[in-house]
Design a protein around this motif. Structure first.
Motif, PDB file in Angstrom:
ATOM      1  N   LEU A  69      12.876   6.233 -11.803  1.00 35.33           N
ATOM      2  CA  LEU A  69      13.245   4.853 -12.121  1.00 35.33           C
ATOM      3  C   LEU A  69      14.059   4.209 -11.009  1.00 35.33           C
ATOM      4  O   LEU A  69      13.832   3.036 -10.667  1.00 35.33           O
ATOM      5  CB  LEU A  69      14.006   4.807 -13.443  1.00 35.33           C
ATOM      6  N   LEU A  70      14.983   4.936 -10.426  1.00 34.68           N
ATOM      7  CA  LEU A  70      15.789   4.391  -9.331  1.00 34.68           C
ATOM      8  C   LEU A  70      14.931   4.058  -8.111  1.00 34.68           C
ATOM      9  O   LEU A  70      15.065   2.984  -7.515  1.00 34.68           O
ATOM     10  CB  LEU A  70      16.901   5.371  -8.944  1.00 34.68           C
ATOM     11  N   MET A  87       0.838  -1.174   0.000  1.00 35.03           N
ATOM     12  CA  MET A  87       0.000   0.000   0.000  1.00 35.03           C
ATOM     13  C   MET A  87       0.888   1.245   0.000  1.00 35.03           C
ATOM     14  O   MET A  87       1.883   1.316   0.700  1.00 35.03           O
ATOM     15  CB  MET A  87      -0.920   0.003   1.218  1.00 35.03           C
ATOM     16  N   LEU A  88       0.513   2.202  -0.789  1.00 38.71           N
ATOM     17  CA  LEU A  88       1.250   3.449  -0.914  1.00 38.71           C
ATOM     18  C   LEU A  88       1.017   4.329   0.309  1.00 38.71           C
ATOM     19  O   LEU A  88      -0.129   4.580   0.691  1.00 38.71           O
ATOM     20  CB  LEU A  88       0.789   4.194  -2.173  1.00 38.71           C
ATOM     21  N   ASN A  89       2.083   4.781   0.921  1.00 41.97           N
ATOM     22  CA  ASN A  89       1.990   5.694   2.059  1.00 41.97           C
ATOM     23  C   ASN A  89       1.952   7.118   1.524  1.00 41.97           C
ATOM     24  O   ASN A  89       2.929   7.602   0.967  1.00 41.97           O
ATOM     25  CB  ASN A  89       3.192   5.512   2.991  1.00 41.97           C
ATOM     26  N   THR A  90       0.815   7.795   1.684  1.00 42.27           N
ATOM     27  CA  THR A  90       0.691   9.177   1.217  1.00 42.27           C
ATOM     28  C   THR A  90       0.724  10.186   2.364  1.00 42.27           C
ATOM     29  O   THR A  90       0.545  11.381   2.142  1.00 42.27           O
ATOM     30  CB  THR A  90      -0.608   9.360   0.402  1.00 42.27           C
ATOM     31  N   GLU A  91       0.957   9.687   3.560  1.00 40.06           N
ATOM     32  CA  GLU A  91       1.081  10.572   4.717  1.00 40.06           C
ATOM     33  C   GLU A  91       2.512  11.119   4.788  1.00 40.06           C
ATOM     34  O   GLU A  91       3.452  10.467   4.339  1.00 40.06           O
ATOM     35  CB  GLU A  91       0.763   9.808   6.006  1.00 40.06           C
ATOM     36  N   HIS A 109      13.975   0.423  -6.481  1.00 42.21           N
ATOM     37  CA  HIS A 109      14.238   0.188  -5.061  1.00 42.21           C
ATOM     38  C   HIS A 109      13.003  -0.382  -4.372  1.00 42.21           C
ATOM     39  O   HIS A 109      13.097  -1.325  -3.593  1.00 42.21           O
ATOM     40  CB  HIS A 109      14.678   1.485  -4.384  1.00 42.21           C
ATOM     41  N   ILE A 110      11.848   0.176  -4.664  1.00 45.34           N
ATOM     42  CA  ILE A 110      10.598  -0.304  -4.075  1.00 45.34           C
ATOM     43  C   ILE A 110      10.286  -1.701  -4.602  1.00 45.34           C
ATOM     44  O   ILE A 110       9.978  -2.603  -3.836  1.00 45.34           O
ATOM     45  CB  ILE A 110       9.440   0.673  -4.374  1.00 45.34           C
ATOM     46  N   GLY A 111      10.349  -1.866  -5.903  1.00 46.48           N
ATOM     47  CA  GLY A 111      10.217  -3.167  -6.524  1.00 46.48           C
ATOM     48  C   GLY A 111       8.859  -3.833  -6.420  1.00 46.48           C
ATOM     49  O   GLY A 111       8.733  -5.022  -6.679  1.00 46.48           O
ATOM     50  N   ASP A 112       7.837  -3.100  -6.074  1.00 47.24           N
ATOM     51  CA  ASP A 112       6.506  -3.672  -5.884  1.00 47.24           C
ATOM     52  C   ASP A 112       5.567  -3.085  -6.943  1.00 47.24           C
ATOM     53  O   ASP A 112       5.222  -1.906  -6.893  1.00 47.24           O
ATOM     54  CB  ASP A 112       6.007  -3.345  -4.477  1.00 47.24           C
ATOM     55  N   THR A 113       5.156  -3.920  -7.884  1.00 48.58           N
ATOM     56  CA  THR A 113       4.319  -3.455  -8.984  1.00 48.58           C
ATOM     57  C   THR A 113       3.000  -2.865  -8.497  1.00 48.58           C
ATOM     58  O   THR A 113       2.523  -1.855  -9.031  1.00 48.58           O
ATOM     59  CB  THR A 113       4.046  -4.599  -9.982  1.00 48.58           C
ATOM     60  N   ALA A 114       2.412  -3.449  -7.476  1.00 46.07           N
ATOM     61  CA  ALA A 114       1.137  -2.937  -6.957  1.00 46.07           C
ATOM     62  C   ALA A 114       1.312  -1.524  -6.399  1.00 46.07           C
ATOM     63  O   ALA A 114       0.456  -0.657  -6.617  1.00 46.07           O
ATOM     64  CB  ALA A 114       0.577  -3.867  -5.889  1.00 46.07           C
ATOM     65  N   VAL A 115       2.398  -1.281  -5.705  1.00 48.27           N
ATOM     66  CA  VAL A 115       2.672   0.062  -5.174  1.00 48.27           C
ATOM     67  C   VAL A 115       2.900   1.034  -6.327  1.00 48.27           C
ATOM     68  O   VAL A 115       2.408   2.165  -6.313  1.00 48.27           O
ATOM     69  CB  VAL A 115       3.876   0.054  -4.205  1.00 48.27           C
ATOM     70  N   TRP A 116       3.637   0.594  -7.336  1.00 47.85           N
ATOM     71  CA  TRP A 116       3.897   1.448  -8.498  1.00 47.85           C
ATOM     72  C   TRP A 116       2.588   1.823  -9.195  1.00 47.85           C
ATOM     73  O   TRP A 116       2.354   2.984  -9.523  1.00 47.85           O
ATOM     74  CB  TRP A 116       4.839   0.748  -9.468  1.00 47.85           C
ATOM     75  N   GLU A 117       1.710   0.839  -9.405  1.00 54.83           N
ATOM     76  CA  GLU A 117       0.438   1.114 -10.064  1.00 54.83           C
ATOM     77  C   GLU A 117      -0.433   2.050  -9.231  1.00 54.83           C
ATOM     78  O   GLU A 117      -1.092   2.941  -9.776  1.00 54.83           O
ATOM     79  CB  GLU A 117      -0.284  -0.193 -10.373  1.00 54.83           C
ATOM     80  N   GLU A 118      -0.420   1.877  -7.924  1.00 49.49           N
ATOM     81  CA  GLU A 118      -1.177   2.787  -7.057  1.00 49.49           C
ATOM     82  C   GLU A 118      -0.584   4.193  -7.115  1.00 49.49           C
ATOM     83  O   GLU A 118      -1.314   5.194  -7.126  1.00 49.49           O
ATOM     84  CB  GLU A 118      -1.190   2.270  -5.625  1.00 49.49           C
TER      85      GLU A 118
END
Length: 64
Positions: free
Chosen positions: A39-40, A1-5, A44-53
Motif C-alpha cells: 500500500l505504501l 509502464m511497469l519496469n520489470t527489468e 508513492h507510485i500513484g499511477d493507476t495504470a501502473v498498478w493495474e499492469e
C-alpha cells in the motif's frame, strides 16, 4: 509502464533489508507487513495504470 527489468542498485542489500524487516514476526504479522509495504509503495507510485499492469503481471506469473 511497469519496469520489470532489474532496477536495484544493490539487490543483495535490498533483499537483506526485506528479510530483516520480517525477522521475528509471526506469519500473520509478516503478511500484514507485506500488505502495508504494498500500500505504501502503491501510494508513492500513484499511477493507476501502473498498478493495474502490476496486478496483471503478478497474477500471470502465478499461472506460468
Amino acid at each position: 509502464m511497469l519496469n520489470t527489468e532489474p532496477n536495484f542498485q544493490s539487490p543483495d542489500d535490498f533483499y537483506q533489508s526485506l528479510i530483516e524487516a520480517h525477522r521475528g514476526l509471526t506469519d500473520e504479522q509478516s503478511t500484514a507487513l507485506n500488505a502495508r509495504i504494498i500500500l505504501l509503495l502503491s501510494n508513492h507510485i500513484g499511477d493507476t495504470a501502473v498498478w493495474e499492469e502490476t496486478l496483471r503481471v503478478a497474477r500471470q506469473s502465478l499461472q506460468a
